[in-house]
Scaffold this active site. Structure first.
Site, PDB file in Angstrom:
ATOM      1  N   PRO A  27       0.829  -1.205   0.000  1.00 52.32           N
ATOM      2  CA  PRO A  27       0.000   0.000   0.000  1.00 52.32           C
ATOM      3  C   PRO A  27       0.865   1.258   0.000  1.00 52.32           C
ATOM      4  O   PRO A  27       1.830   1.347   0.766  1.00 52.32           O
ATOM      5  CB  PRO A  27      -0.783  -0.107   1.318  1.00 52.32           C
ATOM      6  CG  PRO A  27       0.058  -0.996   2.185  1.00 52.32           C
ATOM      7  CD  PRO A  27       0.717  -1.959   1.248  1.00 52.32           C
ATOM      8  N   THR A  29       0.274   5.531  -0.163  1.00 49.91           N
ATOM      9  CA  THR A  29      -0.447   6.793  -0.317  1.00 49.91           C
ATOM     10  C   THR A  29       0.254   7.622  -1.381  1.00 49.91           C
ATOM     11  O   THR A  29       1.468   7.814  -1.315  1.00 49.91           O
ATOM     12  CB  THR A  29      -0.446   7.520   1.043  1.00 49.91           C
ATOM     13  OG1 THR A  29      -1.254   6.761   1.937  1.00 49.91           O
ATOM     14  CG2 THR A  29      -0.983   8.940   0.926  1.00 49.91           C
ATOM     15  N   GLN A 102      -6.956  -0.848   1.153  1.00 55.08           N
ATOM     16  CA  GLN A 102      -6.407  -0.730   2.507  1.00 55.08           C
ATOM     17  C   GLN A 102      -7.221   0.313   3.280  1.00 55.08           C
ATOM     18  O   GLN A 102      -7.260   1.491   2.913  1.00 55.08           O
ATOM     19  CB  GLN A 102      -4.941  -0.307   2.507  1.00 55.08           C
ATOM     20  CG  GLN A 102      -4.384  -0.441   3.932  1.00 55.08           C
ATOM     21  CD  GLN A 102      -3.009   0.147   4.135  1.00 55.08           C
ATOM     22  OE1 GLN A 102      -2.760   1.287   3.760  1.00 55.08           O
ATOM     23  NE2 GLN A 102      -2.137  -0.615   4.765  1.00 55.08           N
ATOM     24  N   TYR A 184      -1.287   5.155  13.169  1.00 53.13           N
ATOM     25  CA  TYR A 184      -2.664   5.595  12.902  1.00 53.13           C
ATOM     26  C   TYR A 184      -3.615   4.989  13.938  1.00 53.13           C
ATOM     27  O   TYR A 184      -3.193   4.334  14.884  1.00 53.13           O
ATOM     28  CB  TYR A 184      -3.041   5.271  11.451  1.00 53.13           C
ATOM     29  CG  TYR A 184      -2.109   5.946  10.476  1.00 53.13           C
ATOM     30  CD1 TYR A 184      -1.862   7.315  10.570  1.00 53.13           C
ATOM     31  CD2 TYR A 184      -1.425   5.236   9.495  1.00 53.13           C
ATOM     32  CE1 TYR A 184      -0.971   7.956   9.717  1.00 53.13           C
ATOM     33  CE2 TYR A 184      -0.534   5.866   8.635  1.00 53.13           C
ATOM     34  CZ  TYR A 184      -0.308   7.223   8.755  1.00 53.13           C
ATOM     35  OH  TYR A 184       0.587   7.860   7.924  1.00 53.13           O
ATOM     36  N   ARG A 231      -2.523  -5.546   8.569  1.00 57.29           N
ATOM     37  CA  ARG A 231      -1.106  -5.206   8.455  1.00 57.29           C
ATOM     38  C   ARG A 231      -0.584  -4.681   9.789  1.00 57.29           C
ATOM     39  O   ARG A 231      -1.196  -3.787  10.387  1.00 57.29           O
ATOM     40  CB  ARG A 231      -0.930  -4.127   7.379  1.00 57.29           C
ATOM     41  CG  ARG A 231       0.504  -3.844   7.038  1.00 57.29           C
ATOM     42  CD  ARG A 231       0.624  -2.938   5.833  1.00 57.29           C
ATOM     43  NE  ARG A 231       1.817  -3.316   5.089  1.00 57.29           N
ATOM     44  CZ  ARG A 231       2.664  -2.439   4.539  1.00 57.29           C
ATOM     45  NH1 ARG A 231       2.425  -1.149   4.622  1.00 57.29           N
ATOM     46  NH2 ARG A 231       3.730  -2.845   3.891  1.00 57.29           N
ATOM     47  N   GLY A 315       7.100  -1.984  -2.016  1.00 62.25           N
ATOM     48  CA  GLY A 315       6.544  -0.641  -2.060  1.00 62.25           C
ATOM     49  C   GLY A 315       7.279   0.200  -3.081  1.00 62.25           C
ATOM     50  O   GLY A 315       6.846   0.383  -4.220  1.00 62.25           O
TER      51      GLY A 315
HETATM   52  C1  LIG Z   1       5.163   6.841  -0.969  1.00 62.01           C
HETATM   53  C2  LIG Z   1       4.824   5.824   0.091  1.00 62.01           C
HETATM   54  C3  LIG Z   1       3.547   5.807   0.639  1.00 62.01           C
HETATM   55  C4  LIG Z   1       3.204   4.828   1.596  1.00 62.01           C
HETATM   56  N1  LIG Z   1       1.899   4.778   2.046  1.00 62.01           N
HETATM   57  C5  LIG Z   1       1.511   3.731   2.825  1.00 62.01           C
HETATM   58  C6  LIG Z   1       0.123   3.527   3.120  1.00 62.01           C
HETATM   59  O1  LIG Z   1      -0.770   4.260   2.677  1.00 62.01           O
HETATM   60  N2  LIG Z   1      -0.190   2.463   3.910  1.00 62.01           N
HETATM   61  C7  LIG Z   1       0.772   1.612   4.420  1.00 62.01           C
HETATM   62  O2  LIG Z   1       0.436   0.660   5.128  1.00 62.01           O
HETATM   63  N3  LIG Z   1       2.080   1.774   4.121  1.00 62.01           N
HETATM   64  C8  LIG Z   1       2.471   2.787   3.319  1.00 62.01           C
HETATM   65  N4  LIG Z   1       3.792   2.897   2.947  1.00 62.01           N
HETATM   66  C9  LIG Z   1       4.770   1.880   3.382  1.00 62.01           C
HETATM   67  C10 LIG Z   1       4.940   0.805   2.293  1.00 62.01           C
HETATM   68  O3  LIG Z   1       3.755   0.041   2.132  1.00 62.01           O
HETATM   69  C11 LIG Z   1       6.096  -0.170   2.629  1.00 62.01           C
HETATM   70  O4  LIG Z   1       5.836  -0.763   3.871  1.00 62.01           O
HETATM   71  C12 LIG Z   1       7.450   0.535   2.675  1.00 62.01           C
HETATM   72  O5  LIG Z   1       7.663   1.319   1.510  1.00 62.01           O
HETATM   73  C13 LIG Z   1       8.596  -0.500   2.801  1.00 62.01           C
HETATM   74  O6  LIG Z   1       8.551  -1.413   1.693  1.00 62.01           O
HETATM   75  P1  LIG Z   1       9.636  -1.258   0.505  1.00 62.01           P
HETATM   76  O7  LIG Z   1      10.993  -1.381   1.156  1.00 62.01           O
HETATM   77  O8  LIG Z   1       9.362  -2.393  -0.445  1.00 62.01           O
HETATM   78  O9  LIG Z   1       9.446   0.094  -0.116  1.00 62.01           O
HETATM   79  C14 LIG Z   1       4.173   3.885   2.035  1.00 62.01           C
HETATM   80  C15 LIG Z   1       5.465   3.941   1.502  1.00 62.01           C
HETATM   81  C16 LIG Z   1       5.796   4.874   0.536  1.00 62.01           C
HETATM   82  C17 LIG Z   1       7.190   4.860  -0.065  1.00 62.01           C
END
Ligand SMILES: Cc1cc2nc3c(=O)[nH]c(=O)nc-3n(C[C@H](O)[C@H](O)[C@H](O)COP(=O)(O)O)c2cc1C
Length: 366
Positions: A27, A29, A102, A184, A231, A315
């Site tokens: 997920p 944002t 989500q 949150y 999550r 992500g």
């Molecule tokens: C731009 C951005 C927005 C994110 N928004 C959310 C979100 O809305 N909900 C959530 O659970 N995690 C959010 N995350 C966390 C990601 O889901 C993920 O846990 C995090 O980027 C680590 O994974 P990665 O190393 O593969 O990037 C966000 C991360 C990024 C980079």
């Protein structure tokens, strides 16, 4: 020795959701919703571009006007939003993908500049977060002073989550994921510094976990356990939360919801080196497990091959690699994303990252 990436490419089931591979879009944002908190044609394109993922978990979606904290985030509480999301889910399904919404209620991580005038900022207790938020109209702003939720308010918030889950299914989503990380609302109930209540929703771990347990029960009662994931990230301090006993909190939570047999548990590596969040999840959860945090294709394939998880979510790689699955399959290099356009309105840095071998108008940002 390089682990075969093929481990990521076999089908997997998350409860009632059948996915064609084990590569999950995490997920994220991205702040591109319109003034009515509806997803737009850009969302349709963005998610359709990424539909080869085994499962897409959308950006956080607020279940009520009170649940919004950031600019331009979409909701799932009004008919127009359901219609708009249906265009997204149709586009993903037309490409053989699966997508869950989500559900994200920010609680006290909110600024009144980012929400409708009639919306409240609520939390387990009247403790303001020591956090600043970006707003479109007033720049950086401190978080609002939250109103403490009464018992009647808590019942209503849980109903809002359940209603959002029902609307998610009406909009064509394959299910929902309850967001319980990142400081949150659900985590504000779980953590010791944000939950100072002395009623049935605060105090020892069994009471601090009650809000999340009852919310998951409501989601399961509304759309079925096979379509509900959640999550967690034990001990994540993001957004000014502190849990003095995170191991106990999450053991208690996972054991309490274990009998629900939710579709999956999505767990982020703990920032505390003393907690192995993945081992904790494996010990206290029975159905599918998705792990997350800093994975590369080879480390993800190794994790699945070794039986550490059923799937891995990505992500940041999904920001700039809409065809991440095809790139993993081909052993191709991954594109780098542009941090500056993560949350800016418009197509730039959102839908203009090129798939392998295709040109994009304007070119992909580097
Ligand atoms: C731009 C951005 C927005 C994110 N928004 C959310 C979100 O809305 N909900 C959530 O659970 N995690 C959010 N995350 C966390 C990601 O889901 C993920 O846990 C995090 O980027 C680590 O994974 P990665 O190393 O593969 O990037 C966000 C991360 C990024 C980079």
């Amino acid at each position: 020795m390089q682990t075969s990436r093929a481990a990521l490419l076999s089908p997997v089931e998350f409860g009632d959701i059948h996915c064609r591979n084990r590569i999950v879009m995490a997920p994220m944002t991205r702040s591109r919703a319109d003034a009515n908190d509806c997803p737009t044609a850009l969302h349709v394109e963005y998610y359709a571009q990424r539909a080869s993922a085994g499962l897409i978990v959308t950006e956080g979606v607020q279940p009520s006007i009170d649940g919004k904290g950031y600019p331009r985030t979409p909701g799932l509480h009004e008919a127009a939003q359901v219609e708009a999301w249906r265009r997204v889910t149709d586009a993903v399904h037309a490409r053989g993908g699966r997508i869950v919404a989500q559900l994200m209620h920010v609680g006290r991580i909110a600024s009144r500049y980012n929400k409708r005038a009639e919306a409240r900022t609520v939390a387990p207790c009247a403790v303001r977060a020591n956090v600043s938020l970006y707003t479109d109209t007033a720049g950086m702003q401190p978080c609002d002073d939250p109103e403490p939720l009464s018992i009647a308010d808590i019942v209503k918030v849980i109903e809002d989550y359940a209603s959002a889950a029902r609307l998610a299914r009406e909009a064509g989503f394959d299910g929902v994921e309850l967001h319980c990380t990142s400081g949150y609302l659900p985590m504000q109930f779980l953590a010791s510094n944000t939950n100072l209540r002395s009623d049935a929703y605060g105090g020892d771990t069994s009471r601090r976990t009650r809000f999340v347990i009852e919310t998951l029960e409501a989601l399961v009662a509304t759309i079925g356990a096979g379509r509900v994931g959640f999550r967690i990230c034990p001990a994540n301090p993001f957004n000014d939360v502190v849990d003095f006993e995170p191991l106990d909190t999450y053991r208690c939570l996972l054991e309490a919801v274990r009998p629900l047999r939710c579709a999956y548990l999505h767990v982020i590596r703990s920032p505390l080196s003393t907690i192995d969040a993945f081992a904790l999840a494996r010990a206290h959860h029975d159905s599918a497990l998705i792990i997350n945090d800093g994975y590369e294709p080879d480390t993800a394939a190794a994790a699945v091959t070794q039986g550490l998880s059923d799937a891995v979510s990505f992500g940041r790689h999904y920001v700039s690699n809409p065809d991440l699955v095809e790139r993993i399959e081909a052993g191709a290099a991954l594109a780098v994303f542009d941090r500056k356009t993560l949350y800016t309105p418009g197509a730039r840095g959102y839908t203009d990252y090129a798939a392998l071998g295709s040109a994009t108008p304007g070119g992909a940002p580097q």
